[in-house]
Each structure stands twice: as structure tokens, then as C-alpha cells.
Write an enzyme that holds these catalytic residues in place. Structure first.
Site, PDB file in Angstrom:
ATOM      1  N   GLY A   1       0.846  -1.267   0.027  1.00  0.00           N
ATOM      2  CA  GLY A   1       0.036   0.022  -0.089  1.00  0.00           C
ATOM      3  C   GLY A   1       0.808   1.416   0.211  1.00  0.00           C
TER       4      GLY A   1
ATOM      5  N   ILE B   1       3.409   2.091   1.614  1.00  0.00           N
ATOM      6  CA  ILE B   1       5.109   2.048   1.720  1.00  0.00           C
ATOM      7  C   ILE B   1       5.650   1.990   0.442  1.00  0.00           C
ATOM      8  CG2 ILE B   1       6.645   0.658   2.857  1.00  0.00           C
ATOM      9  CD1 ILE B   1       4.740  -0.641   4.752  1.00  0.00           C
TER      10      ILE B   1
ATOM     11  N   GLY C   1     -12.681  -2.471   3.880  1.00  0.00           N
ATOM     12  CA  GLY C   1     -12.155  -2.177   2.569  1.00  0.00           C
ATOM     13  C   GLY C   1     -10.572  -2.769   2.421  1.00  0.00           C
TER      14      GLY C   1
ATOM     15  N   ASP D   1      -2.430 -13.661  -1.451  1.00  0.00           N
ATOM     16  CA  ASP D   1      -2.168 -12.094  -1.810  1.00  0.00           C
ATOM     17  C   ASP D   1      -0.786 -11.761  -1.307  1.00  0.00           C
ATOM     18  OD1 ASP D   1      -2.962  -9.508  -2.206  1.00  0.00           O
ATOM     19  OD2 ASP D   1      -2.332  -9.092  -0.151  1.00  0.00           O
TER      20      ASP D   1
ATOM     21  N   LYS E   1       2.635 -10.796  -3.875  1.00  0.00           N
ATOM     22  CA  LYS E   1       3.392  -9.392  -3.567  1.00  0.00           C
ATOM     23  C   LYS E   1       5.044  -9.833  -3.458  1.00  0.00           C
ATOM     24  CE  LYS E   1      -0.286  -7.157  -1.270  1.00  0.00           C
ATOM     25  NZ  LYS E   1      -1.254  -6.898   0.067  1.00  0.00           N
TER      26      LYS E   1
HETATM   27  P1  NDP Z   1     -13.104  -2.417  -5.688  1.00  0.00           P
HETATM   28  O1  NDP Z   1     -13.814  -3.608  -5.833  1.00  0.00           O
HETATM   29  O2  NDP Z   1     -13.340  -1.607  -4.389  1.00  0.00           O
HETATM   30  O3  NDP Z   1     -13.223  -1.343  -6.783  1.00  0.00           O
HETATM   31  C1  NDP Z   1     -13.355  -1.993  -8.311  1.00  0.00           C
HETATM   32  C2  NDP Z   1     -13.807  -0.829  -9.150  1.00  0.00           C
HETATM   33  O4  NDP Z   1     -13.300  -1.348 -10.521  1.00  0.00           O
HETATM   34  C3  NDP Z   1     -15.239  -0.467  -8.965  1.00  0.00           C
HETATM   35  O5  NDP Z   1     -15.303   0.983  -9.019  1.00  0.00           O
HETATM   36  C4  NDP Z   1     -15.828  -1.201 -10.161  1.00  0.00           C
HETATM   37  O6  NDP Z   1     -17.054  -0.396 -10.638  1.00  0.00           O
HETATM   38  C5  NDP Z   1     -14.610  -1.125 -11.219  1.00  0.00           C
HETATM   39  N1  NDP Z   1     -14.722  -2.098 -12.159  1.00  0.00           N
HETATM   40  C6  NDP Z   1     -14.556  -3.381 -11.963  1.00  0.00           C
HETATM   41  N2  NDP Z   1     -14.871  -4.054 -13.200  1.00  0.00           N
HETATM   42  C7  NDP Z   1     -15.030  -3.170 -14.279  1.00  0.00           C
HETATM   43  C8  NDP Z   1     -14.900  -2.973 -15.597  1.00  0.00           C
HETATM   44  N3  NDP Z   1     -15.026  -4.325 -16.318  1.00  0.00           N
HETATM   45  N4  NDP Z   1     -15.020  -1.841 -16.200  1.00  0.00           N
HETATM   46  C9  NDP Z   1     -14.977  -0.843 -15.203  1.00  0.00           C
HETATM   47  N5  NDP Z   1     -14.849  -0.674 -14.064  1.00  0.00           N
HETATM   48  C10 NDP Z   1     -14.947  -1.896 -13.559  1.00  0.00           C
HETATM   49  O7  NDP Z   1     -11.604  -2.826  -5.642  1.00  0.00           O
HETATM   50  P2  NDP Z   1     -10.164  -2.183  -4.916  1.00  0.00           P
HETATM   51  O8  NDP Z   1     -10.165  -0.578  -4.974  1.00  0.00           O
HETATM   52  O9  NDP Z   1     -10.354  -2.600  -3.506  1.00  0.00           O
HETATM   53  O10 NDP Z   1      -9.097  -2.825  -5.591  1.00  0.00           O
HETATM   54  C11 NDP Z   1      -8.609  -2.523  -6.907  1.00  0.00           C
HETATM   55  C12 NDP Z   1      -7.169  -3.113  -7.180  1.00  0.00           C
HETATM   56  O11 NDP Z   1      -6.423  -2.340  -6.079  1.00  0.00           O
HETATM   57  C13 NDP Z   1      -7.106  -4.488  -7.039  1.00  0.00           C
HETATM   58  O12 NDP Z   1      -6.298  -5.123  -8.031  1.00  0.00           O
HETATM   59  C14 NDP Z   1      -6.652  -4.782  -5.512  1.00  0.00           C
HETATM   60  O13 NDP Z   1      -6.027  -5.856  -5.517  1.00  0.00           O
HETATM   61  C15 NDP Z   1      -5.640  -3.737  -5.602  1.00  0.00           C
HETATM   62  N6  NDP Z   1      -5.463  -3.360  -3.993  1.00  0.00           N
HETATM   63  C16 NDP Z   1      -6.209  -2.746  -3.099  1.00  0.00           C
HETATM   64  C17 NDP Z   1      -6.140  -2.457  -2.009  1.00  0.00           C
HETATM   65  C18 NDP Z   1      -7.054  -2.012  -1.029  1.00  0.00           C
HETATM   66  O14 NDP Z   1      -6.921  -1.475   0.306  1.00  0.00           O
HETATM   67  N7  NDP Z   1      -8.456  -2.342  -1.553  1.00  0.00           N
HETATM   68  C19 NDP Z   1      -4.542  -1.969  -1.541  1.00  0.00           C
HETATM   69  C20 NDP Z   1      -3.789  -2.342  -2.716  1.00  0.00           C
HETATM   70  C21 NDP Z   1      -4.174  -3.008  -3.742  1.00  0.00           C
HETATM   71  P3  NDP Z   1     -18.171  -0.167 -10.188  1.00  0.00           P
HETATM   72  O15 NDP Z   1     -18.052   0.392  -8.661  1.00  0.00           O
HETATM   73  O16 NDP Z   1     -19.072   0.516 -10.781  1.00  0.00           O
HETATM   74  O17 NDP Z   1     -18.783  -1.789  -9.858  1.00  0.00           O
HETATM   75  N1  HSE Z   2      -6.093  -7.266   0.523  1.00  0.00           N
HETATM   76  C1  HSE Z   2      -5.082  -6.615   0.482  1.00  0.00           C
HETATM   77  C2  HSE Z   2      -4.541  -6.651   2.042  1.00  0.00           C
HETATM   78  C3  HSE Z   2      -5.012  -5.278   0.098  1.00  0.00           C
HETATM   79  O1  HSE Z   2      -5.375  -7.072   3.016  1.00  0.00           O
HETATM   80  O2  HSE Z   2      -3.233  -6.432   2.312  1.00  0.00           O
HETATM   81  C4  HSE Z   2      -3.547  -4.743   0.145  1.00  0.00           C
HETATM   82  O3  HSE Z   2      -2.899  -5.231  -1.141  1.00  0.00           O
END
Ligand code: NDP
Ligand code: HSE
Length: 432
Positions: free
Chosen positions: A132, A134, A185, A199, A203
Site C-alpha cells: 500500500g 509504503i 475495505g 495475496d 506481492k
Molecule cells: P473495488 O472492488 O473496491 O473497486 C473496483 C472498481 O473497479 C469498482 O469501481 C468497479 O466499478 C470497477 N470495475 C470493475 N470491473 C470493471 C470493468 N470491467 N469496467 C470498469 N470498471 C470496472 O476494488 P479495490 O479498489 O479494493 O481494488 C482495486 C485493485 O487494487 C485490486 O487489484 C486490488 O487487489 C488492489 N489493491 C487494493 C487495496 C485495498 O486496500 N483495497 C490495496 C492495494 C491494492 P463499479 O463500482 O461501478 O462496480
Molecule cells: N487485501 C490486501 C491486504 C489489500 O489485505 O493487504 C492490500 O494489497
């Protein structure tokens, strides 16, 4: 001015957008030019995201981002393998630089993406994919460039660390702690990825690729999660002076690389053991620097958004200075990198035998351990229930994993052992 398009407006997308909008002036001051958020593609355009965006920039048409000739950098923030991979490859083909937080995609298909980007002369930013907020990717690629990396030990899954911390400090049930992590989240869309160590392995694969200059070695990582960890073992570990952490380990030993993710007992007095909640920490040992430790929030909208925006800023600077590819990703293609098999890994171990409380039982167990070259460091019998099963906890000196597995198999067949033996790997010496 550099134009940015974003695909995905969930947790990370929201943090990224908020930072781009709210810290616009700070960014402009630091970069000397403006970063403009031009389009955001989502599935559901009506959903309230808690951040106000300029009129007309939301779209449900991903191609409106990928084909916009004015967009320089595309951030893929939707997660998953497909269609995320297709979107990234299309952006690259269209000559756009890409930024992603998608460790699952990079760990499994990263080599193809990095190669495509190299061929197209564009950059891939992936600071948000590990730990995240870091900046560990930058640390390894740039800050520690002068070092041979001897070892990396990471707490790099916020969800698991949150669950283990809740179980340790508040005796909360596993499932309740997981639900809280999901509500906050932190968890992946499929939380199995978090709790089964996948996961963390994603990483670790990215970090190992950078540390050792090798193609992303995800398939070679031994992976075990925390779903079988009980509060009983956490409590026994604590009595012995240890904390239980889901640790991702990469280290060089005997001219081979060890790559493994598993629950690990760490001495309570180690700095990394004190990393609680959803926080992450990565310990990196360089041959020149010695021990270094990086700590911060490993998940959540704003910390992860910070990493996404730092990539956008870096790439924007490189565009402006005509310095694309300034820091290459995979520096060599080592086909014959030797990865140590888990069977050959040497570690100390914690065993919890479920043994009948009766004379002679310990000698039977220790006899088998001795036969497999496993030397006992300490033994504690927890409680007294004559003729019934009690937990018999054993800490060992360094032993070979293969020997440990064989010994346990044999011990579990003894008629004085009433349940499957639990074992965990131990790093460092605890103080009981
Ligand atoms: P979310 O599920 O919160 O958000 C995903 C978003 O993508 C939503 O807004 C969704 O739209 C949109 N989406 C999904 N499919 C499509 C598509 N086909 N076309 C357009 N938009 C699309 O995910 P996160 O934000 O939690 O995670 C995103 C990425 O970041 C992942 O790869 C995750 O592993 C990574 N990540 C997440 C962290 C976290 O703390 N959550 C930390 C570090 C990395 P809609 O809302 O309209 O459905
Ligand atoms: N699902 C991941 C975690 C999000 O819990 O660390 C950050 O990559």
C-alpha cells in the site's frame, strides 16, 4: 500538463481520485506542471463514491479512456485478471503508460505485461501493488540499488495481520475479525486470497523479481495461510515469547533463493513483531546497508491512492524529461534461477502434539524426532489431565522441513497421539 485516465472507482480508485483532486496544487508545485484527471471509467455511473468529481468525466465506456489520444497515463484499478489484463495491454498498445495496484495480475501475468511495455517504450508503475502506502518498490529499485539483497521478510497482507492482531490482543474469533477487515475495505473481493496467503505470495513474487532481477517467480512460492491458526496456538506462542505473523520470506541461501509465505512465530521483541492491525512492514537486509525496515499502512483507499499517484507523478516527470525507462523493471532474464524446494528449507519449529497425559509418551515422541535429526530446544506440557489428551508443546532447533514432515507423519500414527499435530515455523530466538 499530463492527462490521466482511471479505470475503476472503488476503494483504491476513490483514494487516487481524491488525492489527484485535493492535492492538485501540492503536486503541481512539486512537479512544476499540472496532472489532470481526464476520465474515470466505472461499471455503475450512478453509485455515490464519496468524492465529488468534475462534471462529465465519469463514463461506463472503458474505451473512452483507452482510446483517448490525449490521455498519457492509464491507471488500472479494477482488480482481477480479466478484463484488467486486456485493458492494460490495450493501453500499452495505444502508447499509454500504465499504473496498477493489481498484484494478482502482475504476479501471474506480469512478465507479459512488462515485456509488452518495454517493446512499446512505455512504463508500468506498480508501487501500489505491494504494501500500500509504503514505497517499497522504489526502495528496492532505487534506494537499495547498490546492494545485493540478502533477505526480505514482509508482513504484506493487511487483512491477515488485522485478523491475527485481533485474535492475539482481543481473543476475537477468526470469522469476526475477517468480517471487520472486509468492512474496512482491506480484504480482496475474494478474501481467500488474503487468508490463504495467496495475496502475500503475489506481492512476494513482485518483490523477489525486483530483488533478484528475475522474471516474476509466483509459481515457485511455497504458500500457507492463516485459516488454521487457532487462538490456542497464538496463546502458547505468546507464553513462549513469540507473536504469530503471516510472513512472506525471500532469502538467498546456499546459492539458491528461498521463497515462502506461511504463519511464522517471531520473537515479541523484534520491531516487526510489533506491527499490528492492518499495518504492513517489510524488513530488507542489504549487503551494504545491513538491516532496514519499512512500516506503514498496507491497504485502504488513501495509502494505496498515495502509491498510485506517486507512480503517476514519477511517470509524468519521466515523460517531461524524455526519460522513459529510466529504471528498468526486469533487469535480466535468469532462466536457471535456483529456487530452494520447501523440503530443503531449514527452520526452527513449534509443535503442538495432542498427547495422552501418561508416563513414557514424551520419550516416544522425542525418539521419533531424534530419528529424523530434529533436536528439541524446549518442551512444555500445558495442563494435567491424567489419561487424557493434553497439549504438549515443543520448540526445536533448526531442522529440515522434509524431516519434520516425515517425523510428524510417524508421530501422528502413535496410539498415544490423539489428534493431528500442529506445527509452525519459528524465526529468531524468543524470550519466555
Ligand atoms: P473495488 O472492488 O473496491 O473497486 C473496483 C472498481 O473497479 C469498482 O469501481 C468497479 O466499478 C470497477 N470495475 C470493475 N470491473 C470493471 C470493468 N470491467 N469496467 C470498469 N470498471 C470496472 O476494488 P479495490 O479498489 O479494493 O481494488 C482495486 C485493485 O487494487 C485490486 O487489484 C486490488 O487487489 C488492489 N489493491 C487494493 C487495496 C485495498 O486496500 N483495497 C490495496 C492495494 C491494492 P463499479 O463500482 O461501478 O462496480
Ligand atoms: N487485501 C490486501 C491486504 C489489500 O489485505 O493487504 C492490500 O494489497
Amino acid at each position: 500538463m499530463i492527462n490521466v485516465g482511471i479505470i475503476g472507482f472503488g476503494t483504491v480508485g476513490t483514494g487516487t481520485v481524491r488525492i489527484l483532486l485535493e492535492n492538485k496544487e501540492v503536486l503541481k508545485e512539486r512537479l512544476g506542471f499540472e496532472i489532470k484527471l481526464r476520465r474515470i471509467a466505472v461499471r455503475n455511473i450512478r453509485l455515490q463514491r464519496g468524492v465529488k468529481v468534475p462534471k462529465g468525466i465519469l463514463t461506463t465506456d472503458v474505451d473512452a479512456v483507452l482510446n483517448d489520444p490525449d490521455i498519457d497515463i492509464v491507471a488500472e484499478l479494477i482488480g482481477g485478471i480479466r478484463p484488467a489484463k486486456d485493458f492494460m495491454l490495450k493501453a500499452i498498445r495505444n502508447g499509454k503508460h500504465v499504473v496498477t495496484a493489481n498484484k494478482a495480475l502482475l504476479a501471474t501475468e506480469g512478465n507479459e505485461i512488462f515485456f509488452a511495455a518495454q517493446k512499446a517504450g512505455v512504463e508500468v508503475g506498480f508501487e501500489a501493488s505491494v504494501a500500500g502506502g509504503i514505497p517499497i518498490i522504489k526502495v528496492i529499485r532505487e534506494g537499495l540499488v547498490a546492494n545485493r539483497i540478502k533477505a526480505v521478510y514482509g508482513i504484506i497482507n493487511g487483512t491477515s495481520n488485522y485478523i491475527l492482531t485481533k485474535m492475539t490482543e482481543e481473543n476475537v474469533e477468526f470469522s469476526d475479525a475477517l468480517r471487520e477487515a472486509q468492512e474496512l475495505g482491506y480484504a480482496e473481493a475474494d478474501p481467500t486470497l488474503d487468508i490463504e496467503g495467496i495475496d502475500s505470495a503475489h506481492k512476494l513474487a513482485i518483490l523477489a523479481s525486483l530483488c533478484y532481477g528475475i522474471p516474476v517467480p509466483y509459481k515457485n512460492i511455497y504458500t500457507e495461510g492463516i485459516s488454521n491458526i487457532s487462538t490456542q496456538d497464538i496463546s502458547f506462542a505468546s507464553d513462549l515469547g513469540y507473536k504469530v505473523k503471516l510472513l512472506a520470506i525471500a532469502k538467498e541461501s546456499d546459492n539458491k533463493i528461498e521463497l515462502r509465505v506461511h504463519p511464522t512465530m517471531l520473537p515479541k521483541n523484534y520491531l516487526i513483531s510489533k506491527v499490528g492491525g492492518s499495518f504492513n512492514a517489510v524488513y530488507v537486509e542489504g549487503d551494504a546497508t545491513g538491516s532496514t525496515l519499512y512500516y506503514g499502512r498496507g491497504a485502504g483507499d488513501m495509502p494505496t491512492g498515495s502509491a498510485v499517484v506517486s507512480d503517476i507523478a514519477d511517470i509524468a516527470r519521466n515523460i517531461k524529461k524524455n526519460a522513459i525507462g529510466r529504471v528498468p523493471v526486469i533487469t535480466k532474464t535468469v532462466k536457471d534461477v535456483r529456487i530452494k524446494k520447501i523440503d530443503d528449507v531449514m527452520s526452527m519449529y513449534y509443535f503442538r502434539f495432542s498427547a495422552l497425559d501418561r508416563p513414557g509418551v514424551l520419550s516416544k515422541i522425542s525418539g521419533i524426532l531424534g530419528k529424523y535429526n530434529i533436536s528439541i530446544a524446549s518442551v512444555i506440557q500445558k495442563g494435567r489431565r491424567i489419561g487424557e489428551a493434553v497439549p504438549l508443546v515443543v520448540l526445536t532447533h533448526e531442522a529440515r522441513e522434509k524431516d519434520v514432515r516425515q517425523a510428524i507423519k510417524e508421530i501422528d500414527r502413535l496410539n498415544v497421539v490423539m489428534d493431528k499435530t500442529v506445527f509452525m515455523r519459528v524465526e529468531g530466538r524468543g524470550e519466555s
